[in-house]
Design an enzyme around this catalytic site. Sequence first.
Site, PDB file in Angstrom:
ATOM      1  N   ASP A  36      42.364  30.667  47.268  1.00 49.98           N
ATOM      2  CA  ASP A  36      42.353  30.653  49.408  1.00 49.98           C
ATOM      3  C   ASP A  36      40.451  30.510  49.485  1.00 49.98           C
ATOM      4  O   ASP A  36      39.637  30.793  48.632  1.00 49.98           O
ATOM      5  CB  ASP A  36      42.110  31.862  49.522  1.00 49.98           C
ATOM      6  CG  ASP A  36      43.515  33.478  49.448  1.00 49.98           C
ATOM      7  OD1 ASP A  36      43.626  33.107  48.465  1.00 49.98           O
ATOM      8  OD2 ASP A  36      43.813  33.528  50.727  1.00 49.98           O
ATOM      9  N   ASP A  55      46.866  28.637  48.693  1.00 52.51           N
ATOM     10  CA  ASP A  55      47.069  29.554  49.385  1.00 52.51           C
ATOM     11  C   ASP A  55      46.818  29.840  50.219  1.00 52.51           C
ATOM     12  O   ASP A  55      46.142  28.003  50.845  1.00 52.51           O
ATOM     13  CB  ASP A  55      46.405  30.773  48.672  1.00 52.51           C
ATOM     14  CG  ASP A  55      46.846  32.759  48.256  1.00 52.51           C
ATOM     15  OD1 ASP A  55      47.037  32.349  49.841  1.00 52.51           O
ATOM     16  OD2 ASP A  55      47.662  32.939  47.678  1.00 52.51           O
ATOM     17  N   ASP A  56      45.958  30.321  51.162  1.00 47.03           N
ATOM     18  CA  ASP A  56      45.401  29.889  52.762  1.00 47.03           C
ATOM     19  C   ASP A  56      44.146  29.346  52.497  1.00 47.03           C
ATOM     20  O   ASP A  56      43.288  29.825  51.945  1.00 47.03           O
ATOM     21  CB  ASP A  56      45.312  31.446  53.559  1.00 47.03           C
ATOM     22  CG  ASP A  56      46.089  32.335  53.133  1.00 47.03           C
ATOM     23  OD1 ASP A  56      47.433  32.409  53.822  1.00 47.03           O
ATOM     24  OD2 ASP A  56      45.948  33.693  53.274  1.00 47.03           O
ATOM     25  N   HIS A  58      48.512  27.309  51.756  1.00 51.65           N
ATOM     26  CA  HIS A  58      49.511  28.085  52.845  1.00 51.65           C
ATOM     27  C   HIS A  58      48.932  28.670  54.229  1.00 51.65           C
ATOM     28  O   HIS A  58      49.575  28.996  54.704  1.00 51.65           O
ATOM     29  CB  HIS A  58      49.184  30.180  52.279  1.00 51.65           C
ATOM     30  CG  HIS A  58      50.017  29.755  50.892  1.00 51.65           C
ATOM     31  ND1 HIS A  58      49.740  30.927  49.787  1.00 51.65           N
ATOM     32  CD2 HIS A  58      50.502  29.077  49.629  1.00 51.65           C
ATOM     33  CE1 HIS A  58      50.136  30.525  48.733  1.00 51.65           C
ATOM     34  NE2 HIS A  58      50.835  29.386  48.954  1.00 51.65           N
ATOM     35  N   ARG A  72      49.541  31.948  60.954  1.00 50.41           N
ATOM     36  CA  ARG A  72      50.420  32.769  60.532  1.00 50.41           C
ATOM     37  C   ARG A  72      49.081  34.177  60.780  1.00 50.41           C
ATOM     38  O   ARG A  72      48.509  34.082  60.943  1.00 50.41           O
ATOM     39  CB  ARG A  72      50.538  32.723  58.867  1.00 50.41           C
ATOM     40  CG  ARG A  72      51.710  32.259  58.705  1.00 50.41           C
ATOM     41  CD  ARG A  72      51.892  32.700  57.068  1.00 50.41           C
ATOM     42  NE  ARG A  72      51.181  32.447  56.274  1.00 50.41           N
ATOM     43  CZ  ARG A  72      51.209  33.170  55.035  1.00 50.41           C
ATOM     44  NH1 ARG A  72      52.056  33.770  54.852  1.00 50.41           N
ATOM     45  NH2 ARG A  72      50.109  32.514  53.499  1.00 50.41           N
ATOM     46  N   LYS A  75      50.353  37.969  59.747  1.00 50.69           N
ATOM     47  CA  LYS A  75      51.073  39.360  59.256  1.00 50.69           C
ATOM     48  C   LYS A  75      49.869  40.297  58.488  1.00 50.69           C
ATOM     49  O   LYS A  75      48.551  40.444  58.725  1.00 50.69           O
ATOM     50  CB  LYS A  75      51.301  37.947  57.749  1.00 50.69           C
ATOM     51  CG  LYS A  75      49.164  38.071  56.865  1.00 50.69           C
ATOM     52  CD  LYS A  75      50.028  37.113  55.632  1.00 50.69           C
ATOM     53  CE  LYS A  75      48.195  36.951  55.582  1.00 50.69           C
ATOM     54  NZ  LYS A  75      49.004  35.893  53.594  1.00 50.69           N
TER      55      LYS A  75
END
Length: 389
Positions: free
Chosen positions: A188, A209-210, A231, A261, A263
């Site tokens: 991340d 990743d994010d 991501h 996103r 989530k």
Amino acid sequence: MLTLGVICALLASAFALDTDLPAPTVKRCTGTISSLADVAAAQVCTTIIINSFTVPGGQIFTINAATGATITMAGDVTFGFAEWAGPLMLVSGQNVTFNGNGHTLFGQGDLYWMRDGLGGNGGVTKPAPFIRVNNAGSFSNVRILNAPERSVAVKGSPVTISGIMIDNSLGDLPNSRSNGLPAGHNTDGFGISNANNVIIQNSSVHNQDDCLAVNGGTNITFQNNVCVGGHGISIGSIASNVVNNVHITENTVMSNTNGLRIKTDATATASTVSNIVYTNNKLSGITEFGVLIDQSYPDTLGLCFFFILFPVPCVQPSWLIGTPGTGVVINGVTFSGTNTISVTSVAKRVSVNCGSTSSCVGTWNFAALTVTGGAAGTIRDAPVTGGLF
């Protein structure tokens, strides 16, 4: 008559605020750090210079700066290899200015990835995060190269982070132990947990990743940043925290699995996500979901990655769709200005999976959102209006 020691103690007490460590005595001096042995003497000074050196593996480079201190990097810092939990570096203090002057923090993540090819998904213990920014003030102009796992954890309130280059592009490459898959995982870029009044701007992230993960906090701005290979930009996942007033503005996202996103955990309780605003963002080459708002995490809304080997849009059979919870109330999602997203042929444009009409409430104005490519997603129990997707 007060002695010098008593006066210094009173100053330290007056300046100490809510940081992980008590604030050291303030001295108007210049402290130079060329090894960990120099830190204790240097961190009491209002001016701190970091020279090039190597941090021994398994040890943390901690600067608990005096209130109002200026920290300047004059060289690169390398972190030696060791299997341990980390973090590798911690900067704390109140009203602290950190300027990296374009120098590099070398995490040597490739030394970890070559041992198992799993990144942050298992194998040898990898230190994370690379750096924890606990200082209130500013943190700027640093290159972070090959973070073994997560890169920058933000806790400082308030803090402005700018000019950060997170380069984990080497993690895109497979190695002899990664079965042909990227060697880096869970890398991340920026993670925010229970920090308020945070600005992250004019930075870049190339990772696996994010790019941004906001797990808790209020008044957060992420603007003029570039995200490559990861991501996407995420709110969450949210399990038990409050997120309020997040502005995602004028960012460029390229070749990420997801675009934007939100989530929330299916089992979350008593949590809220409110006033999320996306303004003038440009995204391209998104391979799974252009926009995904999902209350069934970690069971996502349709597992598109199962189908990316086939030149057809992903499908979402009912048995693959996660059951959403209602423990997080998402109140207000707005797209303003001009937000454009292009997705690949196998991706879904916009998908929303709410637990009920009472867990997704308020104004959800998507009028300033245009998503092209791929296939239409499904919107469940959300008051979405407007938008071209």
